[in-house]
Design an enzyme around this catalytic site. Structure first.
Site, PDB file in Angstrom:
ATOM      1  N   ASP A 252     -18.414 -47.457  34.252  1.00  0.00           N
ATOM      2  CA  ASP A 252     -18.368 -48.354  35.401  1.00  0.00           C
ATOM      3  C   ASP A 252     -17.296 -47.947  36.400  1.00  0.00           C
ATOM      4  O   ASP A 252     -17.464 -48.122  37.612  1.00  0.00           O
ATOM      5  CB  ASP A 252     -18.106 -49.788  34.936  1.00  0.00           C
ATOM      6  CG  ASP A 252     -19.365 -50.457  34.426  1.00  0.00           C
ATOM      7  OD1 ASP A 252     -20.341 -49.738  34.130  1.00  0.00           O
ATOM      8  OD2 ASP A 252     -19.380 -51.690  34.307  1.00  0.00           O
TER       9      ASP A 252
ATOM     10  N   CYS B 228     -17.326 -49.690  25.819  1.00  0.00           N
ATOM     11  CA  CYS B 228     -17.536 -49.878  27.256  1.00  0.00           C
ATOM     12  C   CYS B 228     -18.549 -50.971  27.590  1.00  0.00           C
ATOM     13  O   CYS B 228     -19.244 -51.504  26.737  1.00  0.00           O
ATOM     14  CB  CYS B 228     -17.840 -48.560  27.944  1.00  0.00           C
ATOM     15  SG  CYS B 228     -16.446 -47.408  27.783  1.00  0.00           S
ATOM     16  N   ASP B 229     -18.652 -51.219  28.883  1.00  0.00           N
ATOM     17  CA  ASP B 229     -19.108 -52.498  29.404  1.00  0.00           C
ATOM     18  C   ASP B 229     -20.518 -52.928  29.013  1.00  0.00           C
ATOM     19  O   ASP B 229     -20.722 -53.993  28.474  1.00  0.00           O
ATOM     20  CB  ASP B 229     -19.002 -52.485  30.934  1.00  0.00           C
ATOM     21  CG  ASP B 229     -17.571 -52.312  31.389  1.00  0.00           C
ATOM     22  OD1 ASP B 229     -16.866 -51.489  30.801  1.00  0.00           O
ATOM     23  OD2 ASP B 229     -17.156 -52.982  32.332  1.00  0.00           O
ATOM     24  N   LYS B 230     -21.532 -52.140  29.319  1.00  0.00           N
ATOM     25  CA  LYS B 230     -22.909 -52.561  29.054  1.00  0.00           C
ATOM     26  C   LYS B 230     -23.423 -51.988  27.747  1.00  0.00           C
ATOM     27  O   LYS B 230     -24.462 -52.410  27.253  1.00  0.00           O
ATOM     28  CB  LYS B 230     -23.846 -52.100  30.190  1.00  0.00           C
ATOM     29  CG  LYS B 230     -23.357 -52.424  31.579  1.00  0.00           C
ATOM     30  CD  LYS B 230     -22.924 -53.852  31.720  1.00  0.00           C
ATOM     31  CE  LYS B 230     -22.046 -54.077  32.926  1.00  0.00           C
ATOM     32  NZ  LYS B 230     -20.899 -53.198  33.081  1.00  0.00           N
TER      33      LYS B 230
ATOM     34  N   CYS C 120     -10.856 -48.596  28.791  1.00  0.00           N
ATOM     35  CA  CYS C 120      -9.662 -48.801  29.619  1.00  0.00           C
ATOM     36  C   CYS C 120      -8.786 -49.920  29.058  1.00  0.00           C
ATOM     37  O   CYS C 120      -9.275 -50.938  28.585  1.00  0.00           O
ATOM     38  CB  CYS C 120     -10.072 -49.081  31.053  1.00  0.00           C
ATOM     39  SG  CYS C 120     -10.941 -47.685  31.806  1.00  0.00           S
TER      40      CYS C 120
ATOM     41  N   GLU D  26     -20.578 -54.553  39.822  1.00  0.00           N
ATOM     42  CA  GLU D  26     -19.182 -54.990  39.745  1.00  0.00           C
ATOM     43  C   GLU D  26     -18.446 -54.537  40.988  1.00  0.00           C
ATOM     44  O   GLU D  26     -18.728 -53.466  41.528  1.00  0.00           O
ATOM     45  CB  GLU D  26     -18.493 -54.357  38.531  1.00  0.00           C
ATOM     46  CG  GLU D  26     -18.683 -55.113  37.261  1.00  0.00           C
ATOM     47  CD  GLU D  26     -17.878 -54.515  36.123  1.00  0.00           C
ATOM     48  OE1 GLU D  26     -17.940 -55.087  35.034  1.00  0.00           O
ATOM     49  OE2 GLU D  26     -17.209 -53.493  36.317  1.00  0.00           O
TER      50      GLU D  26
ATOM     51  N   SER E  91     -15.169 -56.727  37.938  1.00  0.00           N
ATOM     52  CA  SER E  91     -14.653 -56.036  36.775  1.00  0.00           C
ATOM     53  C   SER E  91     -13.709 -56.954  36.030  1.00  0.00           C
ATOM     54  O   SER E  91     -13.055 -57.820  36.624  1.00  0.00           O
ATOM     55  CB  SER E  91     -13.903 -54.779  37.216  1.00  0.00           C
ATOM     56  OG  SER E  91     -13.085 -54.290  36.176  1.00  0.00           O
TER      57      SER E  91
END
Length: 547
Positions: A78, A119-121, A191, A439, A464
């Site tokens: 992202d 991570c995000d998705k 992150c 985002e 985010s």
């Protein structure tokens, strides 16, 4: 075993021949076949070490008497996709990931499944697949990135995103800008702060779908490898005992996850992902449930972007088990994939260094870190991360400055056209409108970097987890389907009252009706994957799932 259908009987001679082409021995034909969905790639920092973690999983599977088969899963970074057309593809990959894992598992009839991701998705998509398939399964989280220091401060990827605004406003020189560029993302892993990636890994542990401490142990640590190896051993036990995710993941498990989200002040994106994941288990999570739990759950730990502490500091403080131990009465004692209930795991939690987790009798705030707002600007709801807002901005009225794209808003912010007292409105960023509900960390980071304290931002897109300040997203209905956000004009007064959960456009009903008569959806030309996605996706308040 499920896999017998592809490896037993005379009629499966050709199937066994193909398996032997992979190096499978006759003896191994009698053992459980374990699929390992590995999101390793060399474009996402959170995934660049997953090959080594997956190797440890395979060693555990072999040691326990199973046969591992590894297959790949896509993943978008992202941070790299942020601020351009690429970000439109990020949320839609959640569904792609779930579908691809389902296809691989069903096509090859694996007996058990291990998903390795970060991570995000990626984690949400994997969890959707795990519950949809409901075969014995376990999650191995890639874990967080470690942080470095520049001067006397700990720096994270949030620092790098805010650096452009700091540099533009003359608050840092080019040398410092370059230091941030070089040291804000120094290792593998998700992150460092409590952004969406790490929030979702923590909630995976709260749901009971990974082993204890899997979510917070750093990506490159040997402890992570040991947890991965033990996860490989555990999946074979789960297959032999026929223990499936829906045997222990219940509606109460999801309430535990939401409670955890509020305790830590996690990313607002969880309000999209948890309903989508729960839907695969036949469980409906409403926005009202999130707000109800937030009202009764104190916020007891502040992690970047709400402070300079990182997930590594939370791990040192005892991680998820210690959070549960300190707020035990708020959690239901559900079973987990480890074979232990969460209270038993929490009882053995300990602090091995600094302790950044407060007792619930002395919280940072008496209510949780996320709030659901409603009003004529968000009839079906909007989401705000209260954990990252200063007390003096919990109530705010300001003048609208309206943009129909992130790029226009960012240009205006960096050119100094946004002033204290403004409310930046970025619309046509919703699931259908963008499409893909991108985002927007660049505008929020620019506002922070420019030193603007009394500026709010409202969007039908997403933020985010690294976003801080009064930033309200997920406005539903979105502009593309005629939500009130489509009718806002420059100069309109907008009122935000987070304690009262209100988001109001101070324009009378007659004027809004006149504007609505003139309104037409924004025209755009879509092709390929995004065209299909825009046609099928629902609204943010229901998890932006495909219908």
């Amino acid at each position: 075993m499920r896999s017998d259908i592809v490896k037993k009987g005379v009629e499966r001679t050709a199937h066994r021949a193909l398996l032997k082409a992979l190096g499978v021995c006759d003896e191994e034909m009698e053992k459980p076949f374990i699929g390992i969905a590995n999101a390793y790639n060399t474009i996402v920092p959170g995934h660049m070490h997953l090959d080594k973690i997956t190797q440890a999983v395979k060693e555990g599977v072999y040691a326990a008497g199973g046969v591992p088969f590894e297959f790949g899963v896509i993943g978008v970074c992202d941070g790299i996709a942020m601020g351009h057309e690429g970000m439109k593809f990020s949320l839609p990959t959640r569904e792609l990931i779930a579908d691809c894992i389902e296809a691989m598992v069903q096509a090859h009839q694996f007996d058990g499944l291990v998903v390795v991701g970060a991570c995000d998705k990626i984690i949400p998509g994997m969890l959707m697949a795990v519950l949809r398939l409901n075969i014995p399964a376990i999650v191995v989280c890639g874990g967080p990135m470690l942080a470095e220091r520049v001067g006397d401060r700990t720096v994270t990827i949030k620092t790098a995103f805010e650096a452009a605004g700091l540099y533009k406003s003359g608050k840092i020189d080019y040398k410092t800008l370059k230091l941030y560029e070089d040291f804000c993302a120094p290792y593998c892993g998700s992150c460092q702060g409590l952004y969406t990636a790490n929030t979702m890994q923590i909630l995976t542990e709260a749901l009971g779908l990974c082993l204890p401490y899997c979510s917070t142990s750093p990506c490159a640590s040997s402890r992570k490898l040991r947890i991965a190896k033990e996860s490989g051993r555990r999946i074979v036990e789960l297959v032999k005992q026929d223990i499936r995710p829906l045997d222990f993941v219940t509606e109460e498990s999801f309430k535990n996850a939401i409670t955890m989200d509020m305790l830590i002040g996690g990313s607002t994106n969880t309000v999209l992902h948890l309903p989508a994941i729960a839907r695969e288990a036949g469980i409906k999570l409403s926005l009202d449930l999130f707000d109800e739990i937030s009202r009764r759950t104190p916020h007891i730990v502040a992690i970047d972007p709400a402070s300079e502490f990182t997930i590594a500091d939370l791990d040192e403080s005892g991680g998820v088990p210690m959070l549960i131990k300190k707020a035990k009465e708020l959690f239901s004692n559900e079973m987990t994939v480890s074979g232990k209930r969460i209270y038993e795991i929490a009882d053995s939690a300990f602090v091995r260094g600094r302790d950044i987790i407060r007792d619930i009798s002395n919280p940072i705030r008496k209510e949780g870190g996320i709030a659901i707002l409603r009003g004529n600007l968000a009839e079906r709801g909007a989401v705000v991360k209260t954990a990252a807002i200063s007390e003096d901005m919990l109530k705010f009225e300001g003048t609208a400055k309206v943009f129909d794209s992130e790029q226009e808003a960012l240009k205006s912010i960096l050119n100094g056209e946004i002033e204290e007292g403004d409310v930046v409105v970025i619309r046509y960023m919703g699931p259908k409108g963008a499409p893909g509900m991108p985002e927007m960390l660049l505008p929020t980071a620019a506002i922070a970097g420019m030193g603007l304290r009394r500026v709010a931002l409202i969007t039908d897109g997403r933020f985010s987890g690294a976003t801080r300040g009064p930033c309200i997203g997920h406005v539903s209905p979105e502009a593309m389907v005629g939500g009130t956000i489509a009718l806002v004009e420059d100069g309109d007064l907008i009122s935000i009252d987070i304690p009262a959960r209100k988001l109001e456009l101070k324009v009378d009903a007659d004027e809004l009706a006149r504007r609505r008569e003139k309104w037409k959806p924004k025209e755009r030309k879509l092709t390929g994957f995004l065209a299909k996605y825009a046609k099928l996706v629902g609204q943010a308040d229901e998890g932006a799932v495909l219908t």
